[in-house]
Design an enzyme around this catalytic site. Structure first.
Site, mmCIF file in Angstrom:
data_model
loop_
_atom_site.group_PDB
_atom_site.id
_atom_site.type_symbol
_atom_site.label_atom_id
_atom_site.label_comp_id
_atom_site.label_asym_id
_atom_site.label_seq_id
_atom_site.Cartn_x
_atom_site.Cartn_y
_atom_site.Cartn_z
ATOM 1 N N PHE A 195 0.818 -1.222 0.000
ATOM 2 C CA PHE A 195 0.000 0.000 0.000
ATOM 3 C C PHE A 195 0.847 1.265 0.000
ATOM 4 C CE2 PHE A 195 -2.673 -2.887 2.932
ATOM 5 C CZ PHE A 195 -3.125 -3.625 1.855
ATOM 6 N N GLY B 60 -3.222 -0.936 -15.514
ATOM 7 C CA GLY B 60 -3.214 -1.083 -14.068
ATOM 8 C C GLY B 60 -4.588 -1.077 -13.430
ATOM 9 N N GLU C 274 -5.090 0.301 -7.869
ATOM 10 C CA GLU C 274 -5.596 1.387 -7.035
ATOM 11 C C GLU C 274 -6.891 2.012 -7.536
ATOM 12 O OE1 GLU C 274 -1.634 3.529 -5.495
ATOM 13 O OE2 GLU C 274 -1.421 2.351 -7.305
HETATM 14 MO MO1 MOS Z 1 1.506 2.464 -4.180
HETATM 15 S S1 MOS Z 1 0.626 3.914 -2.991
HETATM 16 O O1 MOS Z 1 2.035 3.172 -5.565
HETATM 17 O O2 MOS Z 1 2.627 1.706 -3.268
#
Ligand code: MOS
Length: 753
Positions: free
Chosen positions: A242, A714, A717
């Site tokens: 994270f 990706g 996130e």
């Molecule tokens: Mo992530 S917040 O790009 O480790």
């Protein structure tokens, strides 16, 4: 016939060792003669250590050593050059300066973890203390400088004849202005930071979780003053990153240096409380968003300004308008700006959609306010301002199907049944509301190297030094390797998580999959070419003397001149244990395009009329993330992102005590994250539209190896970007109360319900 596993529901290749407990995380590894370390941390935020008393600790049972600041016997050095941006800017325990509350000031090494911990509690320190700088509002602001992708964090684009963003806003029919605040948030990965360091002569092997193993190893080698080739970092199983495992904190160098000094392997496991100060956080943040629009909701001016922290030891440059407000909606007048305040707080680091999640909370809440101010439906408002070229860069997208996300999401969720009027849906004690928001996350290409080995038992080993944070990276390697070689998944062994392997893609920024897959495709192609070459040149091959052009590889089998042979049988026939190919994919993207993933969130909440308690009861997310490699893991990533959004919207905050600089909520009893009871069944739908640009040319759909880079983009996130805004917007729809300071806790609602 082998069907490609790409896009199917694939269980994790490491699922069984994980659920049976066989998987060894960094802190699980054993060593002969292992000693155990425990950190002592500062109890002031700013000042100088005048004395550290280690007498009682040294007299404690089992204690081997106590290393205390300003100790220099550990032989630690500054990190310089490219690795410096991945490390704190001071050498731990080498001076008397205290830079933040919770800084390491001593390390105790003992025979058992309990003895080390108990002795650490007996170390006392005295300080010359200065008042810490802790407030974003009170300290001077400095420009943030470039974003992590090198773009300007301050940017103004004005239509011809418009003098300023303020003038553009003033000339708009409808103006929404909103200010947002949030306290610190933390990564809180499930696995605590743990290190096992063992020396053999001047070589050291370190087990530690790292998101960018190569940079982490390089920084550690510099800290220790050893040659990089003398350091092996193993990061096979990692219990979450994270962002907290991107940079080198003080824990790994201290453990490794202590192991060197005492001549025994050392394990150091941080306590959960220590992790809050020692392994990074998302900065406190203030944001101001102003939207100017016509009466029918067409944007004329957009401004997004922010102030966040610049801790003195290490700062993540937070630019929350970047890749959100500078990339999402069409507008003739655009202003974004990011400022930082120098503070005496622990180092900050990228966290879970580091700019985009908080940035989208502000922008997408303001868009909801604009929807209400103009009476335009929130989905329709976003479609009216849909951008087909980047508002800040003027370029087209490599691939963008955000409009489809809105339409599909609205249909799946049942958005058309919604009433835009707050408090119009009541069920007993509960006010029910719905809200939506947009997700956007940039797609960066990063370099990756992959080695493919074809073995004589018809299996293949795909090796790359990437770490799998629990995301499923190892499974992606296996799935895309099986696809590239045309063989069943069961015949592919992924090999990851070791700096002795070819350098893998960084596990950051939602980029590992689309960085790794093209390198796998290239390495598989090269391995097959090498297979054909040996087939026509080796004495034992039935194709000796043939032309490689006469050979065709398909699904693990070479065909040509009327005969067929699996690669394993050929390798056996020529008495070769295997053939190897190493290939890379570049870190660059096509500069003629902008690259983002997209998504749309739809959420229903219930807010208790009497207690203000908010429950998320339904959630639908539709995401446009290119080609999906593993449908199950991809969906799981999106679900995890939405769970982060629930934390962001309703639960997560750590407060700084202003006078002491101490982080007040640094336990998991005080720093709340969502648990199962907070999370409804989350409906995730992935559009699965390959990105034709980001990872290079797409194939024609044939099974020919080496023509396809799959078109993945990706998704790590994207689920957490905008999901907190969807929840906040639903809370508004339920209650008529707009809360702009997350988390939306019941105290912010109860007096106004
Ligand atoms: Mo992530 S917040 O790009 O480790």
């Amino acid at each position: 016939m082998t069907r490609s596993p790409v896009g199917r529901e694939t269980g994790r290749v490491d699922g069984r060792p994980k659920v049976t407990g066989a998987a060894e995380y960094s802190g699980d590894h054993q060593a002969v003669d292992l000693a155990h370390a425990h950190l002592v941390t500062s109890t002031v935020a700013r000042g100088t250590i005048t004395r550290i008393d280690t007498t009682a600790a040294l007299a404690s049972p089992g204690v081997l050593r106590v290393y205390a600041a300003p100790e220099s016997r550990l032989g630690l050095y500054p990190v310089t050059g490219p690795a410096a941006s991945f490390a704190e800017n001071y050498v731990p325990l080498r001076d008397a300066e205290v830079r933040f509350h919770g800084q390491a000031i001593a390390l105790v090494v003992a025979e058992t973890p309990e003895q080390a911990r108990d002795a650490a509690a007996r170390v006392t320190a005295t300080y010359d203390t200065q008042p810490p700088r802790t407030s974003l509002a009170d300290e001077p602001h400095v420009p943030a400088g470039p974003t992590i992708s090198g773009a300007p964090s301050s940017l103004t684009i004005l239509a011809p004849g418009v003098g300023s963003i303020d003038a553009a806003l003033a000339a708009s029919d409808v103006v929404v202005e909103a200010e947002f605040h949030q306290h610190m948030q933390h990564h809180v990965a499930m696995e605590p930071h743990a290190i096992l360091a063992a020396w053999n002569g001047d070589r050291v092997t370190i087990h530690a979780g790292a998101q960018i193993p190569a940079a982490y190893a390089l920084g550690t080698a510099q800290r220790l003053g050893v040659l990089p080739e003398n350091l092996q970092l193993i990061t096979e199983y990692v219990g979450g990153g994270f962002g907290a495992r991107v940079v080198l904190w003080s824990d790994t160098p201290l453990a490794a240096a202590a192991a060197r000094e005492i001549g025994r392997p050392v394990r150091l496991v941080l306590t959960r409380e220590q992790m809050f100060a020692l392994t990074g956080h998302r900065s406190q943040l203030t944001q101001n968003v102003r939207l100017g629009a016509s009466r029918d909701g067409v944007l004329n001016a957009v401004s997004h300004q922010s102030v966040s922290e610049r801790p003195t030891t290490l700062a993540f440059t937070m630019t929350p308008a970047h890749a959100t407000t500078d990339a999402l909606y069409r507008t003739p007048n655009l202003h974004v700006d990011a400022q930082l305040a120098v503070l005496d707080l622990p180092g900050s680091r990228a966290m879970r959609g580091p700019n985009e999640a908080p940035g989208a909370f502000a922008l997408e809440t303001a868009m909801d306010e604009l929807a209400i101010a103009t009476g335009v439906d929130p989905v329709e408002l976003r479609l009216r301002n849909y951008a087909t070229t980047s508002p800040s860069r003027g370029l087209p997208w490599s691939s963008k199907h955000l409009d489809e996300c809105y339409h599909v999401g609205a249909r799946r969720f049942g958005w058309s049944a919604r009433s835009a009027t707050p408090r119009s849906h009541v069920d007993g004690h509960w006010l029910i509301g719905t809200g939506m928001a947009t997700a956007i996350y940039p797609a960066h290409r990063r370099p990756a190297s992959v080695r493919v080995r074809l073995l004589d038992d018809d299996t293949a080993v795909i090796s790359t030094g990437i770490s799998d944070l629990g995301t499923g990276a190892a499974t992606v390697v296996a799935v895309s390797g099986a696809d590239a070689l045309g063989i069943p998944l069961t015949r592919v062994t992924p090999e990851i998580g070791d700096t002795l392997l070819p350098q893998g893609a960084p596990a950051v920024g939602s980029s590992a999959t689309h960085a790794t897959v093209p390198a796998i495709v290239n390495a598989a192609r090269d391995a097959i070419n090498e297979l054909k070459r040996v087939a026509v040149t080796d004495d034992g091959s039935p194709w000796l003397g043939a032309d490689v052009e006469d050979l065709r590889y398909e699904r693990g089998i070479l065909h040509g001149q009327g005969r067929s042979m699996s690669f394993g049988r050929l390798l056996t026939a020529i008495d070769s244990p295997g053939i190897t190919a190493l290939a890379e994919s570049p870190g660059a993207v096509d500069p003629g395009y902008v690259h983002h993933s997209f998504g749309a969130h739809f959420c229903e909440v219930r807010v208790n009329r009497f207690t203000g308690d908010t429950r998320v009861t339904r959630f639908t997310t539709v995401a446009d993330v290119g080609r999906v490699i593993n449908a199950r893991a991809a969906r799981s990533q999106l679900v995890g992102g939405v769970v982060f959004g629930i934390g962001h919207a309703l639960l997560e905050e750590n407060r700084v005590e202003p006078d002491t600089g101490r982080l007040a909520n640094s336990t998991l009893a005080d720093y709340l994250v969502p648990v199962n009871a907070d999370v409804p069944d989350i409906d995730v739908h992935l559009l699965d539209r390959p990105d034709p640009v980001l990872t290079g040319p797409l194939g024609d759909g044939s099974e020919d190896v080496g023509t396809r880079s799959l078109g993945a983009r990706g998704l790590g996130e994207i689920g957490t970007v905008g999901s907190a805004a969807a929840i906040g917007n639903a809370v508004y729809n339920a209650t008529g109360i707009r809360v702009r300071d997350v988390p939306i806790t019941l105290d912010k609602l109860i007096d106004r319900l």
